[in-house]
Design an enzyme around this catalytic site. Structure first.
Site, PDB file in Angstrom:
ATOM      1  N   ARG A 109      12.337  -2.382  -0.287  1.00  0.00           N
ATOM      2  CA  ARG A 109      11.941  -3.463   0.624  1.00  0.00           C
ATOM      3  C   ARG A 109      11.373  -4.685  -0.113  1.00  0.00           C
ATOM      4  NH1 ARG A 109      11.956   1.366   2.534  1.00  0.00           N
ATOM      5  NH2 ARG A 109      12.424   1.779   4.732  1.00  0.00           N
ATOM      6  N   THR A 122      -5.340  10.592  -1.142  1.00  0.00           N
ATOM      7  CA  THR A 122      -6.568  10.443  -0.368  1.00  0.00           C
ATOM      8  C   THR A 122      -6.298   9.623   0.894  1.00  0.00           C
ATOM      9  OG1 THR A 122      -7.215   8.381  -1.414  1.00  0.00           O
ATOM     10  CG2 THR A 122      -7.853  10.414  -2.536  1.00  0.00           C
ATOM     11  N   VAL A 138       0.869  -1.182   0.000  1.00  0.00           N
ATOM     12  CA  VAL A 138       0.000   0.000   0.000  1.00  0.00           C
ATOM     13  C   VAL A 138       0.902   1.226   0.000  1.00  0.00           C
ATOM     14  CG1 VAL A 138      -2.011   1.095   1.046  1.00  0.00           C
ATOM     15  CG2 VAL A 138      -1.583  -1.330   1.450  1.00  0.00           C
ATOM     16  N   HIS A 169      -7.297   6.686   1.493  1.00  0.00           N
ATOM     17  CA  HIS A 169      -7.343   5.251   1.231  1.00  0.00           C
ATOM     18  C   HIS A 169      -6.291   4.497   2.040  1.00  0.00           C
ATOM     19  CE1 HIS A 169     -10.018   5.132  -2.314  1.00  0.00           C
ATOM     20  NE2 HIS A 169     -10.048   3.848  -2.037  1.00  0.00           N
TER      21      HIS A 169
HETATM   22  C1  DLZ Z   1      -8.052   1.558  -4.033  1.00  0.00           C
HETATM   23  C2  DLZ Z   1      -6.645   1.236  -3.691  1.00  0.00           C
HETATM   24  C3  DLZ Z   1      -5.690   2.265  -3.537  1.00  0.00           C
HETATM   25  C4  DLZ Z   1      -6.021   3.703  -3.730  1.00  0.00           C
HETATM   26  N1  DLZ Z   1      -4.427   1.997  -3.261  1.00  0.00           N
HETATM   27  C5  DLZ Z   1      -4.040   0.710  -3.079  1.00  0.00           C
HETATM   28  C6  DLZ Z   1      -2.689   0.391  -2.777  1.00  0.00           C
HETATM   29  O1  DLZ Z   1      -1.799   1.249  -2.688  1.00  0.00           O
HETATM   30  N2  DLZ Z   1      -2.386  -0.917  -2.574  1.00  0.00           N
HETATM   31  C7  DLZ Z   1      -3.297  -1.931  -2.664  1.00  0.00           C
HETATM   32  O2  DLZ Z   1      -2.953  -3.102  -2.465  1.00  0.00           O
HETATM   33  N3  DLZ Z   1      -4.587  -1.645  -2.975  1.00  0.00           N
HETATM   34  C8  DLZ Z   1      -4.972  -0.376  -3.193  1.00  0.00           C
HETATM   35  N4  DLZ Z   1      -6.274  -0.087  -3.508  1.00  0.00           N
HETATM   36  C9  DLZ Z   1      -7.203  -1.196  -3.755  1.00  0.00           C
HETATM   37  C10 DLZ Z   1      -7.856  -1.755  -2.470  1.00  0.00           C
HETATM   38  O3  DLZ Z   1      -6.973  -2.554  -1.740  1.00  0.00           O
HETATM   39  C11 DLZ Z   1      -9.096  -2.616  -2.859  1.00  0.00           C
HETATM   40  O4  DLZ Z   1      -8.707  -3.607  -3.781  1.00  0.00           O
HETATM   41  C12 DLZ Z   1     -10.222  -1.803  -3.458  1.00  0.00           C
HETATM   42  O5  DLZ Z   1     -10.570  -0.728  -2.618  1.00  0.00           O
HETATM   43  C13 DLZ Z   1     -11.487  -2.680  -3.700  1.00  0.00           C
HETATM   44  O6  DLZ Z   1     -11.974  -3.189  -2.445  1.00  0.00           O
END
Ligand code: DLZ
Length: 164
Positions: free
Chosen positions: A135, A94, A89, A96
Site C-alpha cells: 500500500r 503488544t 503502524v 501498542h
Molecule cells: C512505540 C511504537 C510502536 C511499538 N510501533 C509503532 C508503529 O508501528 N508505527 C509508528 O508510527 N509508531 C510506533 N511507535 C511509536 C509511537 O508512535 C510514538 O512515537 C511513541 O510511543 C512515543 O510517543
C-alpha cells in the site's frame, strides 16, 4: 465507491491546487514505508499544480505524534489550507497498535474540527510489513496519493462552501 487500488482516481475530478498551501506531517517510524507514502503525496500535489513553496513537510517521531504535529503546523502557519498526516503502524506483539491507531484517528478528527480545516488520515494500519509495502507504492497503490487527492478535494469543498 469501493477502490481496489489506493492510487486510483479520476484526474478530471481533482481540483487544481494552484493557490493551495498544504502541510504534510510524516512519521519516522517504519521510515521506508512512510518515505514512500510521502513521495506519493508530493508527486500528486505537484501533478495537480501545488507550488513547491506551498508544500510544507515536517517529520514527527512516530504516528502517535502526528496529531500534535498537525496541530503545531496549523497553529503556526495561518495560510495552511490542510495537513496530510502520514504514518504506518504495524501490528506487533503488544497492544501498542490499538492504542496508537485509536489515538491517531481520534486525534486527527479533533485537530480538524478545532482548526476548521481538513486534516487527512494517510495512516497505514497493517498486520505486517508486506501489507504496508503493498500500500506504499506496491500492488495496492499508494495511500499517500490517496491522501493528497483527498486534501485537494476537501480544500476545494471548503472554499466552495465558504464562498472563498
Ligand atoms: C512505540 C511504537 C510502536 C511499538 N510501533 C509503532 C508503529 O508501528 N508505527 C509508528 O508510527 N509508531 C510506533 N511507535 C511509536 C509511537 O508512535 C510514538 O512515537 C511513541 O510511543 C512515543 O510517543
Amino acid at each position: 465507491m469501493k477502490k481496489t487500488n489506493l492510487s486510483d482516481h479520476d484526474p478530471n475530478q481533482v481540483p487544481s491546487g494552484k493557490d493551495f498551501r498544504i502541510g504534510i506531517a510524516v512519521a519516522e517510524w517504519n521510515k521506508e514505508i512512510t518515505d514512500a507514502l510521502a513521495a506519493g503525496a508530493l508527486e500528486t500535489l505537484r501533478r495537480y499544480d501545488v507550488a513547491e513553496d506551498n508544500i510544507v513537510l515536517v517529520h514527527v517521531p512516530g504516528s502517535f505524534e502526528l496529531t500534535s504535529g498537525a496541530d503545531l503546523m496549523l497553529r503556526n502557519d495561518a495560510r495552511l489550507d490542510a495537513v496530510i498526516c502520514i504514518g504506518c503502524v504495524i501490528q506487533g506483539e503488544t497492544r501498542h497498535f490499538d492504542f496508537i491507531c485509536e489515538a491517531v484517528s481520534q486525534g486527527i478528527t479533533n485537530v480538524a474540527l478545532k482548526h476548521g480545516k481538513p486534516v487527512i488520515f494517510s495512516l497505514l494500519t497493517t498486520n505486517n510489513t508486506e501489507q504496508a509495502q503493498d500500500r506504499a507504492g506496491g500492488k495496492h497503490g499508494n495511500k499517500g496519493v490517496e491522501g493528497a487527492v483527498t486534501a485537494l478535494k476537501m480544500i476545494a469543498l471548503q472554499r466552495q462552501l465558504e464562498n472563498k
